[in-house]
Scaffold this motif. Sequence first.
Motif, mmCIF file in Angstrom:
data_model
loop_
_atom_site.group_PDB
_atom_site.id
_atom_site.type_symbol
_atom_site.label_atom_id
_atom_site.label_comp_id
_atom_site.label_asym_id
_atom_site.label_seq_id
_atom_site.Cartn_x
_atom_site.Cartn_y
_atom_site.Cartn_z
ATOM 1 N N GLU A 71 -1.279 -4.702 -4.940
ATOM 2 C CA GLU A 71 -0.867 -3.307 -4.793
ATOM 3 C C GLU A 71 -2.094 -2.408 -4.709
ATOM 4 O O GLU A 71 -3.061 -2.583 -5.460
ATOM 5 C CB GLU A 71 0.010 -2.863 -5.963
ATOM 6 C CG GLU A 71 1.335 -3.598 -6.058
ATOM 7 C CD GLU A 71 2.173 -3.103 -7.216
ATOM 8 O OE1 GLU A 71 3.399 -3.086 -7.092
ATOM 9 O OE2 GLU A 71 1.570 -2.725 -8.249
ATOM 10 N N ILE A 72 -2.045 -1.450 -3.794
ATOM 11 C CA ILE A 72 -3.109 -0.450 -3.647
ATOM 12 C C ILE A 72 -2.436 0.911 -3.553
ATOM 13 O O ILE A 72 -1.456 1.077 -2.820
ATOM 14 C CB ILE A 72 -3.963 -0.704 -2.395
ATOM 15 C CG1 ILE A 72 -4.615 -2.093 -2.457
ATOM 16 C CG2 ILE A 72 -5.042 0.364 -2.243
ATOM 17 C CD1 ILE A 72 -5.348 -2.476 -1.205
ATOM 18 N N LEU A 73 -2.944 1.885 -4.290
ATOM 19 C CA LEU A 73 -2.387 3.233 -4.274
ATOM 20 C C LEU A 73 -3.511 4.229 -4.074
ATOM 21 O O LEU A 73 -4.530 4.185 -4.771
ATOM 22 C CB LEU A 73 -1.643 3.518 -5.575
ATOM 23 C CG LEU A 73 -1.094 4.942 -5.738
ATOM 24 C CD1 LEU A 73 -0.047 5.221 -4.660
ATOM 25 C CD2 LEU A 73 -0.507 5.149 -7.123
ATOM 26 N N THR A 74 -3.331 5.116 -3.101
ATOM 27 C CA THR A 74 -4.257 6.234 -2.873
ATOM 28 C C THR A 74 -3.576 7.511 -3.349
ATOM 29 O O THR A 74 -2.479 7.831 -2.885
ATOM 30 C CB THR A 74 -4.618 6.353 -1.392
ATOM 31 O OG1 THR A 74 -5.280 5.149 -0.979
ATOM 32 C CG2 THR A 74 -5.542 7.534 -1.150
ATOM 33 N N ASP A 75 -4.213 8.223 -4.271
ATOM 34 C CA ASP A 75 -3.647 9.460 -4.802
ATOM 35 C C ASP A 75 -4.661 10.579 -4.591
ATOM 36 O O ASP A 75 -5.815 10.479 -5.024
ATOM 37 C CB ASP A 75 -3.335 9.298 -6.294
ATOM 38 C CG ASP A 75 -2.712 10.561 -6.888
ATOM 39 O OD1 ASP A 75 -3.452 11.366 -7.475
ATOM 40 O OD2 ASP A 75 -1.492 10.738 -6.733
ATOM 41 N N TYR B 170 0.848 -1.203 0.000
ATOM 42 C CA TYR B 170 0.000 0.000 0.000
ATOM 43 C C TYR B 170 0.879 1.246 0.000
ATOM 44 O O TYR B 170 1.878 1.319 0.699
ATOM 45 C CB TYR B 170 -0.896 0.011 1.241
ATOM 46 C CG TYR B 170 -1.677 1.295 1.388
ATOM 47 C CD1 TYR B 170 -1.246 2.295 2.258
ATOM 48 C CD2 TYR B 170 -2.817 1.527 0.637
ATOM 49 C CE1 TYR B 170 -1.949 3.482 2.376
ATOM 50 C CE2 TYR B 170 -3.516 2.708 0.745
ATOM 51 C CZ TYR B 170 -3.078 3.688 1.611
ATOM 52 O OH TYR B 170 -3.771 4.869 1.739
ATOM 53 N N ARG B 171 0.486 2.211 -0.824
ATOM 54 C CA ARG B 171 1.166 3.495 -0.845
ATOM 55 C C ARG B 171 0.137 4.613 -0.934
ATOM 56 O O ARG B 171 -0.958 4.417 -1.484
ATOM 57 C CB ARG B 171 2.131 3.592 -2.038
ATOM 58 C CG ARG B 171 3.397 2.755 -1.902
ATOM 59 C CD ARG B 171 4.302 2.935 -3.090
ATOM 60 N NE ARG B 171 3.704 2.347 -4.298
ATOM 61 C CZ ARG B 171 4.157 2.586 -5.529
ATOM 62 N NH1 ARG B 171 5.160 3.410 -5.719
ATOM 63 N NH2 ARG B 171 3.588 2.009 -6.570
ATOM 64 N N ALA B 172 0.490 5.767 -0.422
ATOM 65 C CA ALA B 172 -0.384 6.936 -0.467
ATOM 66 C C ALA B 172 0.415 8.130 -0.966
ATOM 67 O O ALA B 172 1.517 8.390 -0.495
ATOM 68 C CB ALA B 172 -0.968 7.228 0.912
#
Length: 534
Positions: free
Chosen positions: A405-409, A367-369
Amino acid sequence: MRQYYRDLPVKLKLVAIFLAVILANLCASLFYQREMRRLAAFYNATQEEHYRINKISVSLKDAKNFLDDYYTNGTEAAVPEYEQKKQEVQTLVGQLNNRRDNPEEWYMIHAITNSSQVFFEKCDSTVDRIRQREDRIYIEYYKAENILGYLGGYINQYLNVILEEDSKEYTVLENHAASMETMTRVFLMCSVAVSLLAALNLSESVAGPLRELAKYSREISGGNFDIQDVAVRSRDEVGELAAAFNGMKENIRHLIQDLNQKSQVEARLHQQELKNIRMDELLRESQLLALQSQISPHFLFNTLNSISRSAQYGTPQVTTALIRNLADLFRYNLDHFNRLSTVGDEVDIVEKYIYIQTHRFGDRICYRARVQETCREVLIPSMTLQPLVENAIIHGIENLESGGEILTDIRIRKTHVRIRICDNGAGITREQLQKIREGKSGKRTGHTTGIGVSNITTRISLYPGGSLGLYSSPRYGTIVQILFPLKPGGLAAPEPLAGGPGPAPLAAGAGPELPAAAAGPAPVSPPCPDWRIR
């Protein structure tokens, strides 16, 4: 004092126990080392004293030999050598001391000192008479020889006295050192026992309340809210979790009662065909409150099991972090009823949720933000991001063996705040997308809250200008995009208007930056989070 210890955080308890054990063993080790140094110093001192006495005896014999050479052969070179040995003996004799204040030692030192003095007087007299060529030189010479015999006896007797006294003193010091060694071993065994007892006590103080919480969570999952509160025995992380659990239970019970009452009122209004706008708004508000506050017992039960396993297998740092993150997640959910929250707070609570899920799924989730700094203080409806990230895990990543994979933008685009949540999970078929848009996606088992995509769409629709778009393709993942209009002062989501619009269907598209929803045989490009955010 006992209550104060129980109220300490788990980390401080561990530090206190370790410090106590280390200090106890350190003190015992220092005492033992001190005794050993004393024993070694005594041994060195006795060896030096024995060497000094032996050196006196050897030097006396050397002086007599040089005197014999001069007396017999008249060798002048023997006189300086004799003088050197004489000076050496006098120096060594002057270093003799009665450090034990023993009368026998004092007598022998006095005898050696006087005898050596008389011996050298006779030797000096012999040398002088030889140089002056006097008669009867042999008288002084033989007197010196006789005195040397007495002096050797005194030295041997003094050496025997020294050896006897040193043996006694060495035995005392050796016994004392042995006692200190025994005491050190006892300290070590006691510290090991205390460490084991403290570890068992600490483990029970953590695992006991967690078992009780797990038991009560099973009761709540069965719909039984009329159970007694969990006993809060301390103010550490476990106590905070118990208190938060009690508050959550009461809030859920009251909210369910309120929701049932509001539902009954709504049914009566429909039966009477009364469509009062104000009542409709109140019903919508109560639904939002209930949706935002329904903590799933399944999620709680799974998390508590993870915490219990972590405490059982001796990872206190991980246990503390899991407890603290779960308590923060509950506290945030309970403290943000129908409120606006900053983007920064929403991102932080997602990080805490991800930490808990990472402990469960391991490296299956990445996970990334990415949050534009100017967006962190922007206000949006609370509990908006976490349910969407949870959907990405449960419906997209959970069935993957690895590489999830999860990305919050989150960033500002002209007059709107744009939120995107991307995953590379299983994706959604067109039929499932249609059901989700129609609010027929089914029960969400295992979610932290009861908030799903359709519910979030309903909440966003209460804010003029807000929209939610869902884009997905089987095997290539999913993108959820939320747009909120910006107002002066950084408010993205204004207060909902009375009688505002009701639930709206999910948007089919919101701009050229996202790939279109799956609508044909050609899939979208492979879902890499770095590729999705442009």
